[in-house]
Design a protein around this motif. Sequence first.
Motif, PDB file in Angstrom:
ATOM      1  N   UNK A 185      50.822 -54.708  -0.356  1.00  0.00           N
ATOM      2  CA  UNK A 185      52.128 -54.314  -0.649  1.00  0.00           C
ATOM      3  C   UNK A 185      52.118 -52.718  -1.069  1.00  0.00           C
ATOM      4  N   UNK A 186      51.053 -52.251  -1.669  1.00  0.00           N
ATOM      5  CA  UNK A 186      50.887 -50.716  -2.156  1.00  0.00           C
ATOM      6  C   UNK A 186      49.761 -50.227  -1.528  1.00  0.00           C
ATOM      7  N   UNK A 187      49.470 -50.393  -0.270  1.00  0.00           N
ATOM      8  CA  UNK A 187      48.304 -49.789   0.273  1.00  0.00           C
ATOM      9  C   UNK A 187      48.126 -48.334  -0.179  1.00  0.00           C
ATOM     10  N   UNK A 188      47.074 -48.023  -0.477  1.00  0.00           N
ATOM     11  CA  UNK A 188      46.918 -46.485  -0.818  1.00  0.00           C
ATOM     12  C   UNK A 188      47.126 -45.589   0.368  1.00  0.00           C
ATOM     13  N   UNK A 189      47.330 -44.373  -0.057  1.00  0.00           N
ATOM     14  CA  UNK A 189      47.767 -43.299   1.096  1.00  0.00           C
ATOM     15  C   UNK A 189      46.515 -42.922   1.712  1.00  0.00           C
ATOM     16  N   UNK A 190      45.405 -42.783   0.976  1.00  0.00           N
ATOM     17  CA  UNK A 190      44.320 -42.391   1.363  1.00  0.00           C
ATOM     18  C   UNK A 190      43.167 -43.416   2.017  1.00  0.00           C
ATOM     19  N   UNK A 191      42.066 -43.153   1.637  1.00  0.00           N
ATOM     20  CA  UNK A 191      40.972 -44.294   1.677  1.00  0.00           C
ATOM     21  C   UNK A 191      41.411 -45.465   0.934  1.00  0.00           C
ATOM     22  N   UNK A 192      41.287 -46.676   1.715  1.00  0.00           N
ATOM     23  CA  UNK A 192      41.857 -47.883   1.042  1.00  0.00           C
ATOM     24  C   UNK A 192      40.495 -48.122  -0.149  1.00  0.00           C
ATOM     25  N   UNK A 193      39.582 -47.921  -0.168  1.00  0.00           N
ATOM     26  CA  UNK A 193      38.381 -48.141  -0.822  1.00  0.00           C
ATOM     27  C   UNK A 193      38.042 -47.133  -1.839  1.00  0.00           C
ATOM     28  N   UNK A 194      39.068 -46.074  -1.962  1.00  0.00           N
ATOM     29  CA  UNK A 194      38.890 -45.144  -2.974  1.00  0.00           C
ATOM     30  C   UNK A 194      38.958 -45.521  -4.377  1.00  0.00           C
ATOM     31  N   UNK A 195      39.811 -46.416  -4.774  1.00  0.00           N
ATOM     32  CA  UNK A 195      39.951 -46.818  -6.248  1.00  0.00           C
ATOM     33  C   UNK A 195      38.579 -47.471  -6.515  1.00  0.00           C
ATOM     34  N   UNK A 196      38.030 -47.955  -5.634  1.00  0.00           N
ATOM     35  CA  UNK A 196      36.769 -48.890  -6.407  1.00  0.00           C
ATOM     36  C   UNK A 196      35.308 -48.215  -5.830  1.00  0.00           C
ATOM     37  N   UNK A 197      35.478 -46.964  -5.258  1.00  0.00           N
ATOM     38  CA  UNK A 197      34.333 -46.350  -4.738  1.00  0.00           C
ATOM     39  C   UNK A 197      33.522 -45.362  -5.873  1.00  0.00           C
ATOM     40  N   UNK A 198      32.388 -45.489  -5.935  1.00  0.00           N
ATOM     41  CA  UNK A 198      31.506 -44.627  -6.896  1.00  0.00           C
ATOM     42  C   UNK A 198      31.304 -43.079  -6.512  1.00  0.00           C
ATOM     43  N   UNK A 199      31.765 -43.078  -5.217  1.00  0.00           N
ATOM     44  CA  UNK A 199      31.635 -41.566  -4.623  1.00  0.00           C
ATOM     45  C   UNK A 199      32.802 -40.976  -4.249  1.00  0.00           C
ATOM     46  N   UNK A 200      34.180 -41.530  -4.493  1.00  0.00           N
ATOM     47  CA  UNK A 200      35.192 -41.027  -4.285  1.00  0.00           C
ATOM     48  C   UNK A 200      35.559 -39.757  -4.807  1.00  0.00           C
ATOM     49  N   UNK A 201      36.053 -38.869  -4.149  1.00  0.00           N
ATOM     50  CA  UNK A 201      36.637 -37.499  -4.677  1.00  0.00           C
ATOM     51  C   UNK A 201      38.188 -37.319  -4.277  1.00  0.00           C
ATOM     52  N   UNK A 202      38.787 -36.445  -4.609  1.00  0.00           N
ATOM     53  CA  UNK A 202      40.180 -36.233  -4.529  1.00  0.00           C
ATOM     54  C   UNK A 202      40.580 -36.249  -3.211  1.00  0.00           C
ATOM     55  N   UNK A 203      39.806 -35.551  -2.062  1.00  0.00           N
ATOM     56  CA  UNK A 203      40.104 -35.736  -0.720  1.00  0.00           C
ATOM     57  C   UNK A 203      40.292 -37.167  -0.137  1.00  0.00           C
ATOM     58  N   UNK A 204      39.662 -38.308  -0.758  1.00  0.00           N
ATOM     59  CA  UNK A 204      39.685 -39.438  -0.364  1.00  0.00           C
ATOM     60  C   UNK A 204      40.832 -40.038  -0.610  1.00  0.00           C
ATOM     61  N   UNK A 205      41.822 -39.471  -1.655  1.00  0.00           N
ATOM     62  CA  UNK A 205      42.887 -40.140  -2.118  1.00  0.00           C
ATOM     63  C   UNK A 205      44.238 -39.696  -1.322  1.00  0.00           C
ATOM     64  N   UNK A 206      44.056 -38.688  -0.325  1.00  0.00           N
ATOM     65  CA  UNK A 206      45.147 -37.799   0.112  1.00  0.00           C
ATOM     66  C   UNK A 206      45.167 -38.353   1.651  1.00  0.00           C
TER      67      UNK A 206
END
Length: 688
Positions: free
Chosen positions: A637-658
């Motif tokens: 219902x609230x799919x992330x705008x960026x990478x779907x795995x970003x909220x759980x990924x240990x390597x995620x950076x700000x670009x992943x959320x965009x």
Amino acid sequence: MTNDILLNIEGLTLDFRTNRGRVKALRDISFPVRRGRILGIVGESGSGKSTILWSILGLLAGNAEVTAGRVEYGARDLLTLNAEGLRAIRGEEISVVFQDPMTSQIPVLPYARQMSDILYRRSMSEADKRRAAVDMLRRVGIPDPDSRVDAYPHQFSGGMRQRAGIAMSMLTGPNLLLADEPTTALDVTMEAQMIGLMRGLRDDFDTTIVVVSHNLGLIAEMCDDVVVMYAGEVVETGEVHDIFHNARHPYTRALLECDPARIAEVSRKLPVIPGDIPDLTRPLPGCIFADRCQKAMPDCARVAPPQVARGGGMARCHLLEGPLADASWPPPADVVTVGRDLGGLAPAKVRNDAPPLLDVHDLNVRFRTMGPLKARMNGVSDPFVDAVLDVSLDLQPGETLALVGESGSGKTTLGRTILNLQGASGGSVRFDGQEIAGMAEARFKPLRRDMAMMFQDPVGSLSPRKSVRALITEPLVIHGAQGRDLDAEAERLADMVRLPRSFLSRYPHELSGGQARRVGVARALALNPRLIVADEPTAGLDVSVQGEILNLMADLQAEHGLSYLIITHNLPVVRHIADRIAIMYLGRIVEDGPAAEVFARPAHPYTRALVEGVPQPDPDRRRPPSATIEGEVPSLLRRPKGCDFASRCPLAQEACRRAKPEHIHIAPDHRHACLFPLSTTSDLTETA
């Protein structure tokens, strides 16, 4: 009993009265359950594991009769308590996680009501009960627990229903928790969380846990003590390290050696224990395992084996003590004792030079979340969720493609859409060059002869009112093959899946899980299809039985040139049977490529988490808490705008959320959807 023993089972013997005679389901079962520890009961289906749990709880079927023994809980014998006494203990002092969440949960009540009812003895307000329910659902990993607590069981996936069942069992903080296959429907990441959660419950509340499972990795990782059962008898007990590193009974050794997770070399054929569990209506004077034992001697079938003690455990085997003792037994752990001459056909050759049999391109599947009127009233402009998003894959003739991902990732929805059992909202599905997405049923029906599905629930997918004979010939009747000799076809199909012809007159409730799975395979093969979509073909099966089913599928593929799309979360099996793997997360494929390449060099952090998260059947290789994926699966219902795995990924950076990452090829047949793949982020991997 001593103070360190919470529950003690002594000499428990139980029969079931049936039309075939008295089934001696349990015979002289004895073992203690030590306080504050986790005890695992392991063995094949039909060995009596679950029957022990129902004996403890007084939930036996009406045709069950306890003929001897005691089940001591404190100063009470649970077998002698009346209904009122048992009700006072159930739920409050002894709780249970059932194996099948769909039949153990009330389909017409939301979880909020069911969990509130569990707390009926507590002097809590309804608001407090709801908060307790929401908090427990959150602890077991249900996304959006504040709203999902009002959902009904049919609105949850199989894995989510199992999580809800675990949450319900934990609400009262019991002294003793009985768990019957608690992680059967769960993927490796959620299984790891459940193991950590149940061990945390043991540590935080001093809860004693008894776990029934055929998952040796779960037993090794979770348990302190182990009881090994076979055909209604306890054949070996001991601490978990003794069982897994120095098993003494041939059956225990055979179980361990059949586990795909313990087999280092990749092979399309998995080892199995030959033969079947014996008929428990007949007298069995000698060793119960003699007919299937690789080390059996003539006297083993005639003379009951001695019970040989070792430390706090024991094993029943002639090889260990007495006139038949063998000084060379048990052999070192690296010596294989189970038969490896698997026979069968050579593996099928994938026809890479041929056009794809199945070609899926940018497939989307959407589900409406509310009606148009309610959407307008709530100001919702887009009342849909994308269950499958931009999926592209292909399948060659004779190839096996495994679709892997967590529960709720859209795997089954994708499989049903490929077979035109679910409508697509966009994209293309081509089968043998023909576009089938949205094809009218009248035009699609002839193509159904070339496509078949093996459903996840081997018993639930079979009509309980029809015999096996009628079930496996039903596709022939539906597709106008009444002119054939259906009896002869039934026997041919039974022979093809190695199901005894005598089973043709049986009904689904008379079949074991492995037998029901063979009936499902026979139904799928009735019309000689070219593509089979197999949804969790090994779910709920013992390691030996799943080896039999997978070996059968490999032989049928080699003989008939079948293509398999296998939907599963069983990664140890995938490593042995799949040519290629596609990893799904939240409805999107995040990585796909050759199986060996993906396992050896995963590019996406989610893939690495799945590969490294497989529980190993070795108590010395338990995963640390940091090895599990943190956080919850985002809500559709609230799919992330960026990478779907970003909220759980240990390597995620700000670009992943965009922005959502595009699919990138790192080899002609290996691609991923990650902005910072592991192959280029070794420095980040080391610090994560």
